[in-house]
Write an enzyme that holds these catalytic residues in place. Structure first.
Site, PDB file in Angstrom:
ATOM      1  N   HIS A  38     -12.531  26.647 -20.233  1.00 40.58           N
ATOM      2  CA  HIS A  38     -12.150  26.017 -18.964  1.00 40.58           C
ATOM      3  C   HIS A  38     -13.023  26.530 -17.820  1.00 40.58           C
ATOM      4  O   HIS A  38     -13.448  25.765 -16.954  1.00 40.58           O
ATOM      5  CB  HIS A  38     -10.695  26.347 -18.614  1.00 40.58           C
ATOM      6  N   VAL A 177     -17.313  26.360 -26.056  1.00 43.42           N
ATOM      7  CA  VAL A 177     -17.496  27.808 -25.916  1.00 43.42           C
ATOM      8  C   VAL A 177     -16.801  28.464 -27.108  1.00 43.42           C
ATOM      9  O   VAL A 177     -15.681  28.086 -27.467  1.00 43.42           O
ATOM     10  CB  VAL A 177     -16.898  28.322 -24.587  1.00 43.42           C
ATOM     11  N   SER A 187      -6.569  27.044 -26.159  1.00 38.41           N
ATOM     12  CA  SER A 187      -5.326  27.712 -25.728  1.00 38.41           C
ATOM     13  C   SER A 187      -4.434  27.964 -26.931  1.00 38.41           C
ATOM     14  O   SER A 187      -3.651  28.901 -26.955  1.00 38.41           O
ATOM     15  CB  SER A 187      -4.604  26.848 -24.704  1.00 38.41           C
ATOM     16  N   ARG A 188      -4.549  27.128 -27.956  1.00 41.97           N
ATOM     17  CA  ARG A 188      -3.682  27.269 -29.133  1.00 41.97           C
ATOM     18  C   ARG A 188      -4.109  28.425 -30.049  1.00 41.97           C
ATOM     19  O   ARG A 188      -3.345  28.781 -30.932  1.00 41.97           O
ATOM     20  CB  ARG A 188      -3.636  25.956 -29.926  1.00 41.97           C
TER      21      ARG A 188
END
Ligand code: PAF
Length: 280
Positions: A38, A177, A187-188
């Protein structure tokens, strides 16, 4: 200090001011639980615009009934300090009722492209994504918006929506990335226990193996996909959701690997479904 706005009405005066200043605004839409992927979108957005606005909204309509909407990682304080460090001006953090007030019933769907790849385990996912992204575009009215290439199907679908609906938003995409061992940031990844985290590198290993095969002259998609299926079957903690070689622009299946062929993978590691992809 990064400014936090929670309502659409609260965003309006700022939007008008930015328009008066002729500032070029880039939106980075996120569901929070931010990671370096992000932040790379934020950095890219900063390079090409005068003002970066990040949204954090765990969008219920893109989760299926048996998916992880309730459990999706939420870490607002950490997210805000990361954004502050990255020099973001404003974070839009609406409540669900702000985006989907009572009576809400209008959805936008990019019909054919949403019926590919992830559709097998997430049948209504992209209808939720395109609906919320269109709403965010209407609310924020950015000149451009940044998305990560890890969600390759999402990027293709949003590009199509922009074209089909004549939206004047420039799409910016940023490369995946990865962790040092190759696992794509997500995120998981937080859901993985130690053993699963080790097993999760199977996705990147399969992508790299496929790329090598292509470089050695293999052009038959089926042969590559069979090799990947075999590797994933041999990893006890992994279960293949799909492995496909598709055209990177329109996601149609490719029998032969050609320029711009995309290998897209979705693999369950334990209960966690991870996706990854590579242009071969
Ligand atoms: O990629 C994501 O995190 C989400 O799908 C998005 C684009 C923020 C829409 O909810």
């Amino acid at each position: 200090m990064v400014q936090v706005v929670k309502t659409i009405a609260g965003l309006r005066p700022l939007r008008s001011k930015l328009r008066e200043q002729k500032a070029k605004v880039t939106l980075v839409p996120t569901m929070g639980a931010l990671h370096a992927g992000h932040l790379s979108l934020v950095q890219q957005a900063k390079k090409i615009s005068d003002y970066v606005l990040v949204s954090i909204f765990v969008n219920p309509t893109q989760f299926g009934p048996d998916e992880d909407f309730q459990d999706y990682p939420r870490d607002l304080n950490r997210d805000l300090s990361l954004l502050e460090e990255s020099g973001v001006g404003l974070v839009f953090i609406p409540e669900v009722a702000e985006i989907y007030p009572a009576g809400f019933q209008t959805y936008v769907a990019v019909e054919e492209l949403s019926q590919k790849l992830c559709v097998i385990s997430r049948p209504s996912h992209f209808r939720g994504v395109t609906t919320v992204v269109l709403k965010l575009f209407n609310i924020v009215q950015p000149e451009s918006a940044a998305f990560g290439q890890k969600d390759a199907q999402q990027v293709v679908i949003i590009r199509r929506m922009l074209k089909d609906l004549n939206l004047d938003v420039e799409l910016i995409t940023c490369p995946i990335v990865r962790e040092p061992d190759g696992l794509a940031l997500s995120s998981r990844n937080r859901y993985l226990n130690e053993a699963e985290r080790k097993a999760a590198i199977i996705l990147y290993q399969c992508l790299q193996w496929a790329k090598q095969r292509v470089e050695q002259g293999e052009a038959c998609s089926e042969g590559i996909l069979q090799g990947i299926k075999g590797s994933i079957e041999r990893e006890p903690l992994a279960r293949l959701d799909y492995a496909e070689i598709v055209d990177a622009e329109n996601l149609s299946g490719k029998a032969l690997v050609e320029k711009n062929s995309l290998l897209a993978l979705a693999v369950f590691i334990g209960k966690t479904r991870l996706i990854d992809n590579m242009v071969l």
